[in-house]
Design a protein around this motif. Structure first.
Motif, PDB file in Angstrom:
ATOM      1  N   UNK A 110       0.847  -1.190   0.000  1.00 33.09           N
ATOM      2  CA  UNK A 110       0.000   0.000   0.000  1.00 33.09           C
ATOM      3  C   UNK A 110       0.887   1.246   0.000  1.00 33.09           C
ATOM      4  N   UNK A 111       0.377   2.328  -0.541  1.00 34.04           N
ATOM      5  CA  UNK A 111       1.029   3.624  -0.455  1.00 34.04           C
ATOM      6  C   UNK A 111       0.100   4.600   0.256  1.00 34.04           C
ATOM      7  N   UNK A 132       2.779   1.687   6.466  1.00 33.83           N
ATOM      8  CA  UNK A 132       3.166   3.043   6.065  1.00 33.83           C
ATOM      9  C   UNK A 132       2.824   4.046   7.161  1.00 33.83           C
ATOM     10  N   UNK A 133       3.710   5.026   7.370  1.00 32.83           N
ATOM     11  CA  UNK A 133       3.493   6.052   8.393  1.00 32.83           C
ATOM     12  C   UNK A 133       3.906   7.413   7.850  1.00 32.83           C
ATOM     13  N   UNK A 134       3.091   8.420   8.111  1.00 26.45           N
ATOM     14  CA  UNK A 134       3.398   9.806   7.759  1.00 26.45           C
ATOM     15  C   UNK A 134       3.320  10.639   9.033  1.00 26.45           C
ATOM     16  N   UNK A 135       4.320  11.503   9.248  1.00 28.28           N
ATOM     17  CA  UNK A 135       4.316  12.411  10.389  1.00 28.28           C
ATOM     18  C   UNK A 135       4.168  13.848   9.879  1.00 28.28           C
ATOM     19  N   UNK A 136       3.191  14.556  10.419  1.00 28.08           N
ATOM     20  CA  UNK A 136       3.002  15.971  10.116  1.00 28.08           C
ATOM     21  C   UNK A 136       3.424  16.776  11.333  1.00 28.08           C
ATOM     22  N   UNK A 148      -5.281   6.261   0.509  1.00 25.68           N
ATOM     23  CA  UNK A 148      -4.665   4.941   0.617  1.00 25.68           C
ATOM     24  C   UNK A 148      -4.727   4.279  -0.748  1.00 25.68           C
ATOM     25  N   UNK A 149      -3.575   4.013  -1.335  1.00 22.63           N
ATOM     26  CA  UNK A 149      -3.505   3.435  -2.670  1.00 22.63           C
ATOM     27  C   UNK A 149      -3.060   1.979  -2.585  1.00 22.63           C
ATOM     28  N   UNK A 150      -3.845   1.097  -3.166  1.00 19.85           N
ATOM     29  CA  UNK A 150      -3.477  -0.317  -3.243  1.00 19.85           C
ATOM     30  C   UNK A 150      -2.519  -0.496  -4.413  1.00 19.85           C
TER      31      UNK A 150
END
Length: 250
Positions: A110-111, A132-136, A148-150
């Motif tokens: 996943x992206x 996947x993890x993103x920090x803002x 969320x991209x498969x």
């Protein structure tokens, strides 16, 4: 009478084909969430159909809305709307995380992308996997679209779980560093003249070393698809030169 029955039959067949041709996908559940209190967590689940290594549908002309992203139209992408409205003062951080819950989770890819209220991408995580993890850091108050991209999902059911957490931030920036509206682009530096890769990623440490040297810069990229290997370079001189960290043969 005969022609009428034929037309009716054709219409019925067309309707069946139309219905069966549209993939069935479950969107994020719930579709929205709000973060306000310190250490607050919101969670959601979702499901995608098939894989999509291209791009999810976006609406660049105005802020995105939940109804813009019909899973029947874009079944390999899912969307969650997150509102960030901290009820406390000071630095803040928002951690956004997803992971596959499918029967072949270890093989799913996943992206994760995060867009602000104007549709501008403010964060992404596209590792070769599903975790996947993103920090803002100090995100502006308002609405964010989590996409969320498969990218390549092996699980037939294509399910995942997501969560977002609001925390009090403690960034360790040098006190003498000030923001500037001026943007300066340096001459590109070739990281490696022999090992060629694709889809590179680069990260710059926000921490200034105590000895006054430049912050660490790290670049990495997948080295082909048959060997499932990523290469990793680092720079200790502000991007003027890079060294390969690991042995490619390993």
């Amino acid at each position: 009478m005969k022609h009428t029955k034929v037309r009716t039959l054709r219409a019925a067949i067309a309707s069946v084909l139309l219905v069966t041709a549209v993939p069935v996908a479950m969107g994020a559940d719930p579709e929205t969430g709000t973060l306000a209190d310190e250490n607050q967590v919101v969670t959601w689940t979702g499901q995608t159909t098939g894989s999509n290594p291209e791009q999810c549908i976006v609406v660049p002309t105005r802020p995105p809305l939940v109804e813009d992203f019909d899973p029947d139209v874009d079944p390999a992408c899912d969307h969650y709307m997150l509102s960030v409205n901290p009820a406390f003062a000071g630095e803040t951080e928002v951690l956004i995380h997803i992971n596959s819950t499918g029967s072949k989770a270890d093989n799913d890819d996943y992206d994760l992308y995060v867009l602000d209220k104007d549709g501008k991408q403010v964060g992404s995580s596209t590792t070769p996997g599903a975790d996947e993890t993103v920090k803002l850091i100090n995100p502006a108050e308002g609405d964010y679209k989590i996409e969320i991209q498969a990218w390549l999902v092996q699980s037939p059911e294509g399910t995942y779980v997501g969560d977002a957490t609001l925390k009090a931030g403690t960034p360790n920036f040098a006190p003498n560093v000030t923001a500037s509206a001026e943007q300066i682009f340096a001459t590109p530096t070739l990281m490696d003249s022999q090992l060629h890769t694709g889809e590179p990623s680069i990260a710059v440490s926000p921490i200034i070393p105590e000895d006054g040297s430049r912050p660490l810069i790290v670049g990495d990229a997948p080295w082909g698809t048959s060997n499932t290997t990523s290469l990793w370079w680092r720079s200790r001189d502000g991007g003027e030169s890079y060294e390969l960290v690991q042995d490619p043969a390993a």
